[in-house]
Design a protein around this motif. Structure first.
Motif, PDB file in Angstrom:
ATOM      1  N   PRO A  90       0.830  -1.201   0.000  1.00  0.00           N
ATOM      2  CA  PRO A  90       0.000   0.000   0.000  1.00  0.00           C
ATOM      3  C   PRO A  90       0.866   1.254   0.000  1.00  0.00           C
ATOM      4  N   CYS A  91       0.630   2.138  -0.974  1.00  0.00           N
ATOM      5  CA  CYS A  91       1.430   3.372  -1.030  1.00  0.00           C
ATOM      6  C   CYS A  91       1.006   4.360   0.045  1.00  0.00           C
ATOM      7  N   GLY A  92      -0.274   4.290   0.454  1.00  0.00           N
ATOM      8  CA  GLY A  92      -0.780   5.152   1.505  1.00  0.00           C
ATOM      9  C   GLY A  92      -1.366   6.465   1.038  1.00  0.00           C
ATOM     10  N   CYS A  97      -6.035   3.619  -1.344  1.00  0.00           N
ATOM     11  CA  CYS A  97      -5.535   3.634   0.034  1.00  0.00           C
ATOM     12  C   CYS A  97      -6.330   4.604   0.898  1.00  0.00           C
ATOM     13  N   PRO A 102      -6.588  -0.507   0.876  1.00  0.00           N
ATOM     14  CA  PRO A 102      -5.178  -0.554   0.479  1.00  0.00           C
ATOM     15  C   PRO A 102      -4.805  -1.812  -0.294  1.00  0.00           C
ATOM     16  N   CYS A 105      -4.476  -1.073  -3.936  1.00  0.00           N
ATOM     17  CA  CYS A 105      -3.484  -0.100  -4.382  1.00  0.00           C
ATOM     18  C   CYS A 105      -2.733  -0.647  -5.595  1.00  0.00           C
ATOM     19  N   ASP A 143       7.466  -0.011   1.358  1.00  0.00           N
ATOM     20  CA  ASP A 143       6.030  -0.166   1.606  1.00  0.00           C
ATOM     21  C   ASP A 143       5.612  -1.627   1.567  1.00  0.00           C
ATOM     22  N   ASN A 308      -5.862  -5.138   4.953  1.00  0.00           N
ATOM     23  CA  ASN A 308      -4.977  -4.015   5.273  1.00  0.00           C
ATOM     24  C   ASN A 308      -3.781  -4.646   5.965  1.00  0.00           C
TER      25      ASN A 308
END
Length: 361
Positions: A90-92, A97, A102, A105, A143, A308
């Motif tokens: 997940p890049c966030g 996200c 996420p 992603c 990540d 997640n």
């Protein structure tokens, strides 16, 4: 270093090479010494073209290890940390996200198909799903790794990286099975066993496991199934347990049209059908417009158990610590990397092994 290389999609064997190297560690990357990796049916699916993979490439996507180098901009991991890797980092910051999904992603997932992460001699080589855990070392985006406690065995951690999170997550994240429900699980491999364990954790009253391989029935019971049957016996089981009304939740953990359709047909009106198995892009499933409307069933895909990873990896390990999730019992065989082709051959047959683990110890 040593790694198992897929030279061409369609090959049935991997080539064990000793002249493999990784790319250099970038500012947001880390280097991981792989200590254990699961052998998942998705690895076979990558080799035969069922799932997208690039060749030449390093297969393997379910692993754990130790961080040995970090990029200059990595501040949440350090050399010596024990980690689980994820094939969907997940890049966030992307829309998926930020909306709380996420596992969808695509930032690093797209990069996995454009950025080779290994070399065989001078030839650039891709890592399957951005990883390639059938190798002694990886360089991945920071990540894509989640720190775990040092007392967690690497073999246990590797299971959490894919199969367990996918199966248990399909129950608790995607379907959200409630206590007292009747649950049907079609397919009793490693992910199917994880779905069964997830249904048990969720408090399902009856868990019916379906598999044509009779030797898989006892393990299904051991991990929580209350009833087991073959596909030919499913109709009788449905009649006996639900009076043909159908099950509250039906999980397909195979991913072929026949089993997806069976899950649909055996779910009750208003019930939930969850597709967990990874099928081919050209495998089509047919439903009539009328039945979709009339039966009011939910048909859900479950990619990676809706996980997640920064939350769910820790949850899976806490359930393992408390004795409520049996991970040790899922490890049926321990291997060396040079035995990888034998392990893959088992997955191509209706074998009884739940999870084979390659140990780099």
């Amino acid at each position: 270093m040593k790694a198992a290389v897929l030279n061409r999609v369609g090959d049935t064997k991997l080539e064990l090479r000793e002249d493999v190297s990784t790319i250099d560690v970038g500012p947001r990357d880390i280097r991981i010494q792989v200590r254990a990796t699961g052998v998942c049916h998705s690895d076979v699916s990558a080799m035969d073209g069922t799932l997208p993979a690039l060749a030449p490439g390093i297969i393997g996507h379910e692993g754990a290890g130790v961080v040995t180098e970090t990029g200059a901009q990595v501040d949440h991991l350090a050399v010596g940390d024990h980690v689980i890797v994820t094939f969907v980092p997940p890049c966030g910051t992307c829309p998926n996200c930020l909306r709380g999904q996420p596992h969808l992603c695509a930032v690093h997932a797209i990069a996995a198909f454009t950025t080779p992460r290994f070399r065989v001699g001078d030839t650039p080589v891709f890592g399957y799903a951005g990883l390639g855990t059938f190798a002694e070392e990886l360089v991945v985006p920071a990540d894509g790794a989640v720190k775990i406690a040092e007392d967690v065995p690497f073999e246990i951690a590797a299971l959490v990286a894919c199969g367990v999170t996918t199966g248990v997550g399909a129950v608790v994240n995607t379907a959200r099975v409630e206590p007292g429900a009747d649950v049907l699980v079609i397919g009793c491999g490693g992910v199917g066993i994880s779905v069964i364990q997830g249904a048990r954790l969720a408090g399902a009253a009856r868990i019916v496991a379906v598999d044509p391989v009779l030797d898989k029935h006892e393990p299904a019971r051991r991990f929580g199934a209350t009833h087991v049957t073959t596909p030919d016996g499913l109709a009788a089981c449905n009649a006996e347990l639900t009076a043909n009304l159908g099950f509250d939740y039906a999980f397909d953990v195979v991913g072929i049209p026949a089993t997806i359709r069976s899950a649909w047909d055996n779910a009750r009106r208003g019930g939930t059908v969850v597709v967990v198995g990874a099928g081919r892009a050209d495998a089509m499933v047919s439903f009539s417009a009328q039945e979709l409307f009339l039966h009011d069933k939910r048909l859900l895909g479950s990619f990676y158990g809706g996980a997640n990873v920064r939350r769910d990896y820790a949850k899976m390990l806490e359930l393992w610590r408390s004795g409520r999730l049996d991970l040790s019992g899922m490890i049926s065989k321990r291997l060396r990397l040079d035995e990888i082709n034998d392990a893959l051959e088992v997955l191509r047959s209706p074998g009884t092994l739940i999870r084979q683990i390659v140990s780099f110890e």
